[in-house]
Design a protein around this motif. Structure first.
Motif, short mmCIF file in Angstrom:
data_model
loop_
_atom_site.label_atom_id
_atom_site.label_comp_id
_atom_site.label_asym_id
_atom_site.label_seq_id
_atom_site.Cartn_x
_atom_site.Cartn_y
_atom_site.Cartn_z
N ARG A 107 0.85 -1.19 0.00
CA ARG A 107 0.00 0.00 0.00
C ARG A 107 0.89 1.24 0.00
O ARG A 107 1.92 1.28 0.67
CB ARG A 107 -0.91 0.02 1.23
N LEU A 108 0.48 2.25 -0.75
CA LEU A 108 1.21 3.51 -0.82
C LEU A 108 0.28 4.66 -0.48
O LEU A 108 -0.92 4.60 -0.74
CB LEU A 108 1.77 3.72 -2.23
N SER A 109 0.84 5.70 0.10
CA SER A 109 0.07 6.91 0.32
C SER A 109 1.03 8.10 0.33
O SER A 109 2.25 7.94 0.53
CB SER A 109 -0.70 6.86 1.65
N LEU A 110 0.48 9.27 0.11
CA LEU A 110 1.25 10.51 0.13
C LEU A 110 0.49 11.52 0.98
O LEU A 110 -0.63 11.91 0.64
CB LEU A 110 1.47 11.05 -1.28
N ALA A 111 1.09 11.91 2.10
CA ALA A 111 0.48 12.89 2.98
C ALA A 111 1.26 14.20 2.91
O ALA A 111 2.50 14.19 2.95
CB ALA A 111 0.46 12.37 4.43
N VAL A 112 0.54 15.30 2.81
CA VAL A 112 1.16 16.62 2.91
C VAL A 112 0.65 17.26 4.19
O VAL A 112 -0.55 17.46 4.37
CB VAL A 112 0.84 17.51 1.69
N PHE A 113 1.59 17.52 5.11
CA PHE A 113 1.26 18.08 6.42
C PHE A 113 1.54 19.57 6.44
O PHE A 113 2.65 20.00 6.12
CB PHE A 113 2.11 17.42 7.52
N TYR A 114 0.56 20.34 6.85
CA TYR A 114 0.75 21.77 7.06
C TYR A 114 0.70 22.05 8.55
O TYR A 114 -0.29 21.71 9.22
CB TYR A 114 -0.31 22.58 6.31
N ALA A 115 1.77 22.63 9.07
CA ALA A 115 1.90 22.84 10.51
C ALA A 115 2.05 24.34 10.80
O ALA A 115 1.74 25.19 9.97
CB ALA A 115 3.09 22.05 11.04
N VAL A 116 2.49 24.66 11.99
CA VAL A 116 2.71 26.05 12.38
C VAL A 116 4.14 26.22 12.87
O VAL A 116 4.76 25.29 13.39
CB VAL A 116 1.73 26.50 13.49
N ASP A 117 4.65 27.43 12.71
CA ASP A 117 5.95 27.77 13.25
C ASP A 117 5.90 27.68 14.77
O ASP A 117 4.86 27.95 15.39
CB ASP A 117 6.31 29.19 12.81
N GLY A 118 7.01 27.27 15.38
CA GLY A 118 7.04 27.08 16.83
C GLY A 118 6.70 28.32 17.63
O GLY A 118 6.24 28.23 18.78
N GLU A 119 6.92 29.51 17.05
CA GLU A 119 6.64 30.76 17.75
C GLU A 119 5.18 31.20 17.63
O GLU A 119 4.77 32.19 18.23
CB GLU A 119 7.55 31.87 17.21
N THR A 120 4.39 30.48 16.84
CA THR A 120 2.99 30.83 16.67
C THR A 120 2.23 30.70 17.98
O THR A 120 2.33 29.69 18.68
CB THR A 120 2.33 29.93 15.61
N VAL A 121 1.48 31.72 18.33
CA VAL A 121 0.66 31.69 19.54
C VAL A 121 -0.70 31.10 19.18
O VAL A 121 -1.41 31.62 18.33
CB VAL A 121 0.49 33.10 20.14
N LEU A 122 -1.04 30.02 19.83
CA LEU A 122 -2.30 29.33 19.57
C LEU A 122 -3.32 29.66 20.65
O LEU A 122 -3.00 29.71 21.84
CB LEU A 122 -2.07 27.81 19.56
N GLU A 123 -4.56 29.87 20.22
CA GLU A 123 -5.67 30.09 21.12
C GLU A 123 -6.96 29.93 20.35
O GLU A 123 -6.98 30.05 19.12
CB GLU A 123 -5.60 31.49 21.74
N PRO A 124 -8.06 29.65 21.03
CA PRO A 124 -9.35 29.59 20.34
C PRO A 124 -9.70 30.93 19.71
O PRO A 124 -9.40 31.99 20.27
CB PRO A 124 -10.34 29.21 21.45
N ALA A 125 -10.34 30.90 18.55
CA ALA A 125 -10.77 32.12 17.88
C ALA A 125 -11.72 32.89 18.79
O ALA A 125 -12.73 32.32 19.25
CB ALA A 125 -11.45 31.79 16.56
N PRO A 126 -11.44 34.17 19.08
CA PRO A 126 -12.32 34.94 19.97
C PRO A 126 -13.77 34.96 19.52
O PRO A 126 -14.69 34.98 20.34
CB PRO A 126 -11.70 36.34 19.94
N GLY A 127 -13.98 34.93 18.19
CA GLY A 127 -15.35 34.96 17.67
C GLY A 127 -16.16 33.72 17.99
O GLY A 127 -17.38 33.71 17.76
N LEU A 128 -15.52 32.69 18.52
CA LEU A 128 -16.23 31.45 18.86
C LEU A 128 -16.54 31.36 20.35
O LEU A 128 -17.11 30.35 20.79
CB LEU A 128 -15.38 30.24 18.44
N LEU A 129 -16.17 32.38 21.12
CA LEU A 129 -16.31 32.31 22.57
C LEU A 129 -17.41 33.23 23.07
O LEU A 129 -17.59 34.34 22.56
CB LEU A 129 -14.98 32.70 23.24
N ASP A 130 -18.14 32.77 24.04
CA ASP A 130 -19.14 33.59 24.74
C ASP A 130 -19.40 32.94 26.10
O ASP A 130 -18.74 31.97 26.48
CB ASP A 130 -20.44 33.74 23.93
#
Length: 251
Positions: A208-231
């Motif tokens: 079996r063969l597959s090809l995955a392309v992974f898109y990640a984030v730079d280590g300095e990227t600050v992650l948090e939930p989108a403010p527009g989704l919070l209440d």
């Protein structure tokens, strides 16, 4: 897509000495490896065992960090740059679609990423396994980054996704792409969209063969939930932190 699958098959069928020209080992003893290159995944926990696969892992983003010494000279039909440019367009389309589904600005997620964010292509080769009941092609895991775009063999299944303690087969359909949201996107979506746990099972008779392309984030990227989704009724399920502090990047 045909060209990429043919090139992948041709690469993995080469003699070992040819594939080792792209090796991911960084010392003569073979005890240390890096992400890029040809080889096997490192065994972090002996109890988990080794995944039953060979892989070729290559950086495609950012463009100025591509290490072409790890890219195969053969086969000549190796057209990864063209393929990666097209999957990047699909990534952006998916990001915009998710934003619209969540009633966010269409470019919200695109505005959270930068030109420094890493992207990797991983070619996977799963040879036939005489005892598929004893070993997995790839152990259960969730992807750490933003998004994975997976192109699978036309007619050989093996990918499974876990839900509520059960494993479900993902059908192998010709010329289809499996889009998998990863951990960083789950955080930014505040868990509305989840990063699924998945694995690959082995096949006793067929490769079996597959090809995955992974898109990640730079280590300095600050992650948090989108403010527009919070209440008040939907508080943040995740804190605010840099990706590198939680190992959610490929750097």
């Amino acid at each position: 897509m045909d060209a990429m699958m043919s090139a992948s098959r041709e690469f993995f069928r080469q003699p070992s000495e040819e594939k080792q020209k792209c090796s991911n080992l960084i010392d003569g003893g073979g005890k240390h490896s890096e992400v890029e290159g040809y080889g096997n995944d490192e065994v972090v926990n002996q109890a988990e065992g080794l995944s039953w696969n060979d892989r070729l892992h290559l950086r495609v983003e950012p463009e100025d960090e591509r290490n072409f010494t790890k890219w195969p000279a053969h086969p000549k039909s190796f057209r990864l740059l063209e393929y990666a440019s097209r999957t990047k367009r699909i990534r952006d389309l998916v990001f915009r679609s998710i934003a619209k589904l969540l009633d966010l600005d269409e470019d919200y997620f695109l505005n959270q990423i930068s030109s420094k964010d890493p992207g990797f292509a991983r070619f996977n080769y799963y040879p036939p396994c005489p005892r598929p009941d004893l070993v997995l092609g790839m152990r259960p895991h969730s992807d750490a980054g933003l998004l994975t775009i997976l192109f699978v063999d036309h007619d050989v299944g093996g990918l499974q996704v876990e839900r509520d303690g059960r494993w479900y087969n993902v059908p192998a359909k010709p010329y289809s792409l499996v889009i998998n949201l990863a951990d960083c996107m789950e955080i930014m979506c505040n868990g509305i969209f989840r990063s699924p746990v998945h694995r690959v099972v082995t096949n006793a008779e067929r490769e079996r063969l597959s090809l995955a392309v992974f898109y990640a984030v730079d280590g300095e990227t600050v992650l948090e939930p989108a403010p527009g989704l919070l209440d008040d009724e939907r508080p943040a399920r995740y804190g605010k932190f840099k990706a590198k502090d939680f190992g959610l990047s490929f750097d």
